[in-house]
Design an enzyme around this catalytic site. Structure first.
Site, mmCIF file in Angstrom:
data_model
loop_
_atom_site.group_PDB
_atom_site.id
_atom_site.type_symbol
_atom_site.label_atom_id
_atom_site.label_comp_id
_atom_site.label_asym_id
_atom_site.label_seq_id
_atom_site.Cartn_x
_atom_site.Cartn_y
_atom_site.Cartn_z
ATOM 1 N N ASP A 37 -48.311 35.870 -33.720
ATOM 2 C CA ASP A 37 -49.464 36.621 -33.215
ATOM 3 C C ASP A 37 -49.358 38.092 -33.588
ATOM 4 O O ASP A 37 -48.395 38.770 -33.230
ATOM 5 C CB ASP A 37 -49.515 36.452 -31.690
ATOM 6 C CG ASP A 37 -50.828 36.867 -31.086
ATOM 7 O OD1 ASP A 37 -51.493 37.742 -31.661
ATOM 8 O OD2 ASP A 37 -51.192 36.328 -30.024
ATOM 9 N N GLY B 59 -58.827 36.375 -37.227
ATOM 10 C CA GLY B 59 -59.821 36.344 -38.281
ATOM 11 C C GLY B 59 -60.012 37.646 -39.026
ATOM 12 O O GLY B 59 -60.925 37.760 -39.848
ATOM 13 N N ASP C 238 -60.002 35.461 -28.969
ATOM 14 C CA ASP C 238 -59.563 34.464 -27.996
ATOM 15 C C ASP C 238 -60.733 33.728 -27.357
ATOM 16 O O ASP C 238 -61.769 34.315 -27.030
ATOM 17 C CB ASP C 238 -58.750 35.134 -26.885
ATOM 18 C CG ASP C 238 -57.375 35.579 -27.360
ATOM 19 O OD1 ASP C 238 -56.962 35.148 -28.450
ATOM 20 O OD2 ASP C 238 -56.727 36.356 -26.635
#
Length: 395
Positions: free
Chosen positions: A149, A200, A221
């Site tokens: 992440d 993205g 999210d």
């Protein structure tokens, strides 16, 4: 045998091993990964006991046999580093190797989470500067899946223009951060699914495979609200050409069963993710799930559409106001057709099957009605508010 020759043999063996593992990693997910992730329900408070309970539930309730095999720990497991830099799990996860063994003995696989930044989203220890070390630790523990992440690494990225494209130098740094961890995973010698999570940015679908990604987040999210789920899911139109066996667009995890949507809305959620050939990662508390929610997650036809071996992502054919028609090509000449009503009232949608290339004699399965339909050139299903009619057509 000369020492130099032995050294060269060792280097060659290492290169061949890395190449073999790299190929193995690229073929890890010939269909979109299926499993469970802790974040949507437990957030950063997940524990070893929660993960074991999820694994047990997946075996007991049939999810494992339906194809859900990954048990993924999201943010919140990390402790401090030892003086030599080795990452340790925190008190809520006393022994990661033992946990991995527990999951593996149930015919499941264990996933974990980190960040290329100094800190994760929940402010735990990231992998910045410790990529090779962490990859070796994950391999030693028996980890099978890594969600990586961007989080605090994003603080280093200068955003230019309208705010959705990184400046060239920052874009290159972002790519390099993911490539660095991929190379570390390969060098660690254990095939580990590599999930890129950077929301993205920078059109990740165009370069995700180049940095070793098996899947990459295409959106921000998700949340357990229809409007958010629909915004994310329907925004995937046009991305189908970037997905395929081993490399998948990821519109985030499933919210089915968390209680914030109606059954029709959850069926829309599952149908859209299936048409999109999206990863199916349940995000609810599997220990306390209503039968109707389990039935959505385990619907064989919906799973078959998502997991079809052709590996094609579906796309939108038409949209008239809030009414959308999507199709997905499948193996053996089959086609999935989804009719979505994004409106606030029930609506009858008229569809000409011949115009979609469906000929008389085709077998038509209404997935959520669990019923076969007689062939007709024109179908006129009534679709409830925020609902869907999902058809599986076999020629």
């Amino acid at each position: 045998m000369p020492r130099l020759f032995v050294k060269r043999l060792a280097i060659l063996a290492s290169v061949l091993l890395c190449a073999h593992v790299g190929i193995a990693q690229s073929s890890l997910v010939p269909t979109p990964p299926m499993g469970w992730n802790s974040w949507n329900h437990f957030f950063q408070h997940v524990t070893d006991a929660d993960v074991r309970a999820a694994a047990d539930a997946m075996v007991a309730n049939g999810m494992r046999d339906a194809g859900y095999v990954y048990v993924n720990i999201d943010d919140g497991w990390q402790g401090t580093r030892r003086p030599d830099g080795t990452i340790q799990s925190n008190d809520r996860f006393p022994d990661m190797k033992t946990l991995a063994d527990y999951v593996h003995t149930r015919g499941l696989k264990l996933g974990i989470y980190s960040s290329p930044g100094l800190k994760t989203c929940a402010k735990f220890e990231g992998s910045y500067g410790h990529e090779m070390q962490d990859a070796k630790t994950y391999a030693a523990w028996g980890i099978d899946y890594l969600k990586y992440d961007l989080c605090s690494f994003g603080d280093k990225l200068t955003v230019a223009g309208n705010g959705d494209q990184a400046a060239p130098a920052a874009f290159a740094a972002q790519q390099e951060a993911y490539r660095k961890m991929h190379d570390a995973l390969v060098a660690a010698g254990r095939p580990i699914v590599f999930s890129l999570c950077q929301y993205g940015m920078s059109n990740v679908w165009e370069w995700g495979p180049e940095v070793g990604g098996n899947l990459w987040r295409t959106t921000g999210d998700i949340s357990d609200k229809y409007d958010r789920m629909a915004l994310i899911g329907f925004s995937q139109a046009g991305l189908s050409r970037y997905a395929g066996p081993g490399h998948w667009n990821d519109p985030d995890m499933l919210e089915v069963g968390n209680g914030g949507m109606t059954l029709d809305e959850y069926r829309t959620h599952m149908s859209l993710w299936a048409i999109l050939a999206a990863p199916l990662l349940a995000g609810n508390d599997l220990r306390h799930m209503k039968p109707e929610h389990l039935a959505i997650l385990e619907n064989k036809d919906a799973i078959a559409i998502d997991q079809d071996s052709l590996g094609k992502q579906g796309d939108r054919v038409s949209a008239l106001g809030p009414y959308e028609l999507w199709t997905k090509p499948m193996s053996h000449g089959r086609t999935a057709i989804a009719l979505f009503n994004r409106g606030e009232l029930a609506h009858t949608m008229r569809v000409n099957l011949r115009e979609l290339g469906i000929s008389p004699g085709a077998h038509i399965r209404n997935v959520w009605a669990n019923a076969d339909l007689p062939f007709s050139d024109i179908i006129n299903p009534i679709i409830p508010k925020h609902g869907v009619v999902l058809l599986l057509v076999t020629r």
